[in-house]
Design a protein around this motif. Structure first.
Motif, PDB file in Angstrom:
ATOM      1  N   UNK A 217       0.817  -1.210   0.000  1.00  0.00           N
ATOM      2  CA  UNK A 217       0.000   0.000   0.000  1.00  0.00           C
ATOM      3  C   UNK A 217       0.855   1.267   0.000  1.00  0.00           C
ATOM      4  N   UNK A 218       2.024   1.199   0.641  1.00  0.00           N
ATOM      5  CA  UNK A 218       2.886   2.376   0.735  1.00  0.00           C
ATOM      6  C   UNK A 218       3.733   2.598  -0.510  1.00  0.00           C
ATOM      7  N   UNK A 219       3.745   1.636  -1.429  1.00  0.00           N
ATOM      8  CA  UNK A 219       4.562   1.768  -2.640  1.00  0.00           C
ATOM      9  C   UNK A 219       3.654   1.770  -3.873  1.00  0.00           C
ATOM     10  N   UNK A 220       3.251   0.600  -4.309  1.00  0.00           N
ATOM     11  CA  UNK A 220       2.382   0.513  -5.482  1.00  0.00           C
ATOM     12  C   UNK A 220       1.067   1.245  -5.235  1.00  0.00           C
ATOM     13  N   UNK A 221       0.585   1.215  -4.005  1.00  0.00           N
ATOM     14  CA  UNK A 221      -0.647   1.924  -3.680  1.00  0.00           C
ATOM     15  C   UNK A 221      -0.539   3.420  -3.922  1.00  0.00           C
ATOM     16  N   UNK A 222       0.642   3.988  -3.707  1.00  0.00           N
ATOM     17  CA  UNK A 222       0.848   5.416  -3.977  1.00  0.00           C
ATOM     18  C   UNK A 222       0.736   5.687  -5.478  1.00  0.00           C
ATOM     19  N   UNK A 223       1.290   4.789  -6.293  1.00  0.00           N
ATOM     20  CA  UNK A 223       1.155   4.939  -7.740  1.00  0.00           C
ATOM     21  C   UNK A 223      -0.293   4.913  -8.172  1.00  0.00           C
ATOM     22  N   UNK A 345      -9.314  -0.156  -3.298  1.00  0.00           N
ATOM     23  CA  UNK A 345     -10.239   0.795  -3.897  1.00  0.00           C
ATOM     24  C   UNK A 345     -10.329   2.083  -3.085  1.00  0.00           C
ATOM     25  N   UNK A 346     -10.112   1.969  -1.784  1.00  0.00           N
ATOM     26  CA  UNK A 346     -10.100   3.168  -0.942  1.00  0.00           C
ATOM     27  C   UNK A 346      -8.936   4.082  -1.322  1.00  0.00           C
ATOM     28  N   UNK A 347      -7.760   3.486  -1.576  1.00  0.00           N
ATOM     29  CA  UNK A 347      -6.614   4.280  -2.016  1.00  0.00           C
ATOM     30  C   UNK A 347      -6.919   4.990  -3.336  1.00  0.00           C
ATOM     31  N   UNK A 348      -7.557   4.255  -4.260  1.00  0.00           N
ATOM     32  CA  UNK A 348      -7.912   4.865  -5.542  1.00  0.00           C
ATOM     33  C   UNK A 348      -8.897   6.014  -5.355  1.00  0.00           C
ATOM     34  N   UNK A 349      -9.866   5.836  -4.477  1.00  0.00           N
ATOM     35  CA  UNK A 349     -10.857   6.888  -4.262  1.00  0.00           C
ATOM     36  C   UNK A 349     -10.254   8.106  -3.559  1.00  0.00           C
ATOM     37  N   UNK A 350      -9.283   7.879  -2.697  1.00  0.00           N
ATOM     38  CA  UNK A 350      -8.577   9.016  -2.095  1.00  0.00           C
ATOM     39  C   UNK A 350      -7.899   9.832  -3.193  1.00  0.00           C
ATOM     40  N   UNK A 351      -7.325   9.130  -4.164  1.00  0.00           N
ATOM     41  CA  UNK A 351      -6.716   9.822  -5.286  1.00  0.00           C
ATOM     42  C   UNK A 351      -7.722  10.646  -6.071  1.00  0.00           C
ATOM     43  N   UNK A 352      -8.939  10.107  -6.257  1.00  0.00           N
ATOM     44  CA  UNK A 352      -9.950  10.858  -6.996  1.00  0.00           C
ATOM     45  C   UNK A 352     -10.345  12.139  -6.271  1.00  0.00           C
ATOM     46  N   UNK A 353     -10.194  12.142  -4.954  1.00  0.00           N
ATOM     47  CA  UNK A 353     -10.464  13.361  -4.202  1.00  0.00           C
ATOM     48  C   UNK A 353      -9.301  14.336  -4.220  1.00  0.00           C
ATOM     49  N   UNK A 354      -8.080  13.806  -4.252  1.00  0.00           N
ATOM     50  CA  UNK A 354      -6.881  14.643  -4.220  1.00  0.00           C
ATOM     51  C   UNK A 354      -6.676  15.369  -5.550  1.00  0.00           C
ATOM     52  N   UNK A 355      -6.957  14.679  -6.670  1.00  0.00           N
ATOM     53  CA  UNK A 355      -6.691  15.264  -7.979  1.00  0.00           C
ATOM     54  C   UNK A 355      -7.333  16.619  -8.200  1.00  0.00           C
ATOM     55  N   UNK A 356      -8.647  16.755  -8.029  1.00  0.00           N
ATOM     56  CA  UNK A 356      -9.270  18.072  -8.216  1.00  0.00           C
ATOM     57  C   UNK A 356      -8.758  19.121  -7.235  1.00  0.00           C
ATOM     58  N   UNK A 357      -8.344  18.696  -6.035  1.00  0.00           N
ATOM     59  CA  UNK A 357      -7.792  19.657  -5.077  1.00  0.00           C
ATOM     60  C   UNK A 357      -6.475  20.234  -5.576  1.00  0.00           C
TER      61      UNK A 357
END
Length: 394
Positions: A217-223, A345-357
């Motif tokens: 989660x801390x490596x590939x999950x960040x990608x 999927x939670x990591x992916x959804x966090x990304x969807x929130x970060x992108x527009x920010x």
């Protein structure tokens, strides 16, 4: 024998409902903010209510993993359909204008987002188990592509219904699509999935999975988080830049639709490449193309160049169809797969929130062109992370 496996054997059980779920969601997406405005919301409040889809998904990802573990993927999908119907019916209730009607409407939007998360995880988990590894990317890319086709068609179906029934017409289309999806799931039984290993394996809690898979989660999950960030941002930048250069809303919508068509047409070849040559051969080019398309956009001074940039963006996103699900399945442990996929999927959804920010912050500091360029750099960061951390083929 796994060599005899054919994707058509899971088409009715997995891909038919995926298209219908996508159509249901696609019919709703263009009208959520409009319905909020009709109930008296300000523009900012309407945008916040539209964002409740993501809130519902974030809240449901990890519980969806627990649910799929306990009741199975097929029952989870049927439950998702029921929750989606409930959410749409709540959205259809019009009790006037003001804070309480908006709160009621927002709760319906949250339920729709939560249902989408449960459905997505159930299909992902199912295909991860029944499809042999040498065909996994094709299966999951086709799943992602099926959803995109439905989301692409949904606004057109909703628009046709709205000509006769106004805004509620889009909700009627959504209800019809989800009812058809549920009926298909009921009529087509799941394929037999080996359950001995699952039954014999110890129960893995969310905390235990986080501990067990913390390095992943801390490596590939960040990608994956970075990839999801730029993917989500792409849905905003085309209409924003179209308005910025003075194009009409109709022209902007057409350009967005053309990009969506390119996106929807490129999913299967990407899955085949991933299965044959490895995940890097698609994940890295997809993120590089996405990043490049963002850097192209500020140079588009008219509809023609913006269309080219949007088509490049659609191509980059399309060839990456299913990559998040595929990589999540690749690194899933045999025991507790649904729990792992919920966290993934939670990591992916966090990304969807970060992108527009990121886009919003960079735009506030330096203007829209700089904000789009900064978002493009997220794509290059995602490419680097995925190149480094995607497991190498043995």
């Amino acid at each position: 024998m796994i060599e005899d496996f054919r994707l058509r054997s899971v088409a009715a059980a997995a891909y038919g409902p995926a298209v219908l779920f996508g159509l249901s969601e696609g019919a709703l997406l263009p009208v959520i903010a409009l319905s909020a405005l009709e109930r008296g919301a300000t523009t900012s409040t309407a945008a916040l209510i539209a964002a409740m889809l993501g809130v519902g998904s974030l809240a449901a990802n990890i519980p969806a993993g627990v649910l799929a573990t306990r009741v199975g993927e097929r029952r989870s999908m049927l439950l998702a359909a029921a929750v989606l119907v409930a959410g749409v019916l709540i959205c259809l209730v019009d009790v006037g204008r003001g804070p309480w009607p908006l709160l009621l409407y927002g709760s319906g939007v949250v339920l729709i987002g939560a249902a989408a998360a449960v459905y997505s995880l159930a299909r992902q988990s199912y295909l991860s188990e029944v499809v042999p590894p040498h065909m996994r990317a094709r299966a999951l890319s086709t799943l992602g592509g099926s959803m995109r086709i439905g989301v692409f068609l949904g606004p057109f179906a909703g628009a046709a219904a709205m000509r006769f029934a106004g805004l509620p017409g889009a909700y009627y289309v959504s209800l019809a699509a989800i009812a058809a999806a549920a009926a298909l799931v009921l009529r087509v039984p799941d394929l037999a999935v080996p359950t001995d290993a699952r039954a014999a394996a110890p129960v893995v809690t969310t905390r235990g999975m986080l501990k067990q898979q913390r390095r992943v989660y801390a490596t590939l999950g960040v990608g994956i988080l970075l990839l999801s960030a730029i993917r989500q941002t792409r849905q905003t930048v085309v209409p924003l830049w179209a308005a910025h250069i003075g194009l009409s809303p109709t022209t902007g919508s057409i350009i967005y639709g053309v990009a969506g068509a390119v996106d929807a047409l490129t999913f299967y070849p990407a899955g085949k490449v991933m299965d044959r040559y490895g995940r890097r051969w698609v994940a890295v080019p997809a993120t590089l193309v996405l990043g490049t398309s963002f850097l192209m956009m500020p140079f588009a001074g008219g509809a023609a160049l913006l269309t080219v940039a949007a088509m490049v963006m659609g191509f980059g996103n399309g060839i990456g169809s299913g990559i998040v699900m595929t990589l999540g399945a690749d690194v899933a442990p045999p025991a507790g797969r649904p729990t792992h996929l919920g966290i993934w999927n939670e990591l992916a959804d966090i990304g969807t929130g970060v992108g527009p920010l990121i886009l919003s912050a960079a735009t506030a500091l330096a203007g829209l062109g700089a904000g789009i360029a900064a978002s493009g750099l997220v794509g290059f960061a995602a490419a680097g992370a995925l190149w480094k951390w995607i497991p190498r083929r043995e």
